[in-house]
Write a protein that holds these residues in place. Structure first.
Motif, PDB file in Angstrom:
ATOM      1  N   LEU A 170      10.157   3.076   4.221  1.00  0.00           N
ATOM      2  CA  LEU A 170       8.486   3.035   4.674  1.00  0.00           C
ATOM      3  C   LEU A 170       7.570   3.987   3.449  1.00  0.00           C
ATOM      4  CD1 LEU A 170       6.315   1.678   5.918  1.00  0.00           C
ATOM      5  CD2 LEU A 170       6.071   4.725   8.039  1.00  0.00           C
ATOM      6  N   ARG A 244       4.844  -2.982   8.670  1.00  0.00           N
ATOM      7  CA  ARG A 244       3.968  -1.757   7.429  1.00  0.00           C
ATOM      8  C   ARG A 244       2.856  -1.106   8.022  1.00  0.00           C
ATOM      9  NH1 ARG A 244       7.681  -0.460   3.199  1.00  0.00           N
ATOM     10  NH2 ARG A 244       6.694   1.392   2.952  1.00  0.00           N
ATOM     11  N   VAL A 275       2.378   4.439   1.762  1.00  0.00           N
ATOM     12  CA  VAL A 275       3.171   3.221   2.490  1.00  0.00           C
ATOM     13  C   VAL A 275       3.112   1.549   1.720  1.00  0.00           C
ATOM     14  CG1 VAL A 275       2.829   2.163   4.337  1.00  0.00           C
ATOM     15  CG2 VAL A 275       2.715   4.324   4.760  1.00  0.00           C
TER      16      VAL A 275
END
Length: 374
Positions: A170, A244, A275
């Protein structure tokens, strides 16, 4: 409970500081390891060889304790090298089980260098370990105690299947060699780093304590700010997958508890920067999100915030802290070298007009010290 969270976050801050002593420009990597571990997510580091990626990971892992597993993957790496060999005794009984003793399935902190060089068999098995914290191979099906996995590579993969695997990390951090104005600090710190001892102010129980608080964070205020930030990114052509976006909330909540609080605000929005999956997207986002991240702050993860936001306030706070730390050192040639490097960094980032008053005071003290010692 808020006092416990605050004191735990302070111990983690001291641990990160101890682990990165002498490793110039790598504080944000150590801080993102902590953020990922508290959020129960994973971190991908992308950068050229020789930029201290491995050194930082090892020192932070050593500082936090727990079972650590590290491996450099290659084209011919066998699954058994990461997950363990087949148990021959049980194989003779007709059962295909893996002996995982001392291997990745038992690790609490893992570092996989050149992670994209792994075979399809390795990467497919890794997906289960990373996503579900379970190891499945043959008749073996085990829960994994993994808090965080750090992957490293020299570049992002172009192959679509590998890009999908990279998406399972991530957080993405892109690092470069130390800039010119910090070369003296790097040389001085590198000379001392091998002798530096890491002090264990915190450990994995502290990570687990804060991790347990993540789900209890009040996200009401931050959720609207996050949605607005996503709209800004989309308007600039920078898109994130729904998965995400949803998972970003865990990073924001983790940043909140690492700041010693239980209610997320716009000040905790900054992890969205990490991210974004590519360097180009991150660079563009710094301008797109400038207003959204203007209040970004975190006393535990200062370098990570500064790197994400490029805000003068966060940069000035770090430089003030570094200057005061330097001024408390004994008068030595290495201290003077660090002081001169700090002066160069201050002047490279601020004009006389934009220099914050608090930092101007410490700059004057640094100049006085270096002139007195010379």
């Amino acid at each position: 409970m808020s006092q416990i969270i605050e004191s735990t976050a302070a111990r983690i801050r001291e641990t990160v500081h101890s682990a990165t002593t002498g490793l110039v420009e790598r504080e944000q990597l150590a801080e993102l390891m902590v953020l990922a571990a508290v959020a129960r997510e994973h971190l991908l580091i992308v950068g050229p060889p020789g930029t201290a990626k491995s050194a930082v990971v090892r020192r932070v892992a050593a500082a936090l304790g727990g079972r650590y597993f590290e491996y450099l993957l290659g084209r011919f790496t066998e699954p058994a090298e990461l997950f363990g060999p087949v148990d021959l005794r049980k194989l003779r009984e007709g059962t295909v089980e893996t002996d995982v003793a001392g291997m990745l399935p038992e690790a609490e902190v893992a570092f996989l260098d050149e992670v994209f060089l792994g075979s399809t068999a390795i990467l497919n098995t890794l997906l289960g370990v990373l996503n579900e914290r379970r190891f499945r191979r043959g008749h073996t099906d085990l829960p994994c105690p993994l808090r965080v996995c750090i992957g490293a590579a020299n570049a992002l993969p172009e192959d679509e299947s590998l890009a999908a695997f990279a998406d399972r990390f991530l957080l993405h951090l892109f690092i470069d060699p130390v800039p010119d104005h910090r070369l003296e600090a790097m040389l001085t710190g590198g000379w001392q780093a091998d002798q530096a001892k890491v002090t264990h102010f915190a450990d994995l129980t502290d990570i687990d304590l804060l991790g347990g608080e993540v789900a209890r964070v009040n996200m009401d205020e931050a959720r609207g700010a996050l949605a607005n930030a996503i709209r800004k990114l989309r308007g600039a052509g920078l898109s994130l997958s729904d998965r995400r976006i949803v998972k970003t909330q865990r990073l924001i909540a983790a940043a909140t508890v690492l700041a010693g609080r239980q209610t997320a605000t716009e000040a905790d929005l900054w992890p969205i920067f990490y991210v974004l999956p590519t360097r180009e997207a991150q660079t563009s986002a710094q301008e797109v999100l400038r207003d959204s991240l203007v209040s970004a702050a975190n006393p535990t993860l200062r370098a990570a915030v500064e790197h994400a936001t490029l805000q003068p306030v966060s940069r000035a706070t770090r430089l003030v802290e570094a200057a005061r730390s330097c001024l408390h050192e004994q008068d030595t040639p290495s201290m003077r070298t660090i002081a001169e490097a700090l002066l160069r960094e201050i002047d490279a980032n601020f004009t006389p007009r934009s220099l914050p008053e608090e930092l101007a005071v410490e700059r004057a003290r640094l100049i006085e010290r270096t002139h007195t010692d010379s």
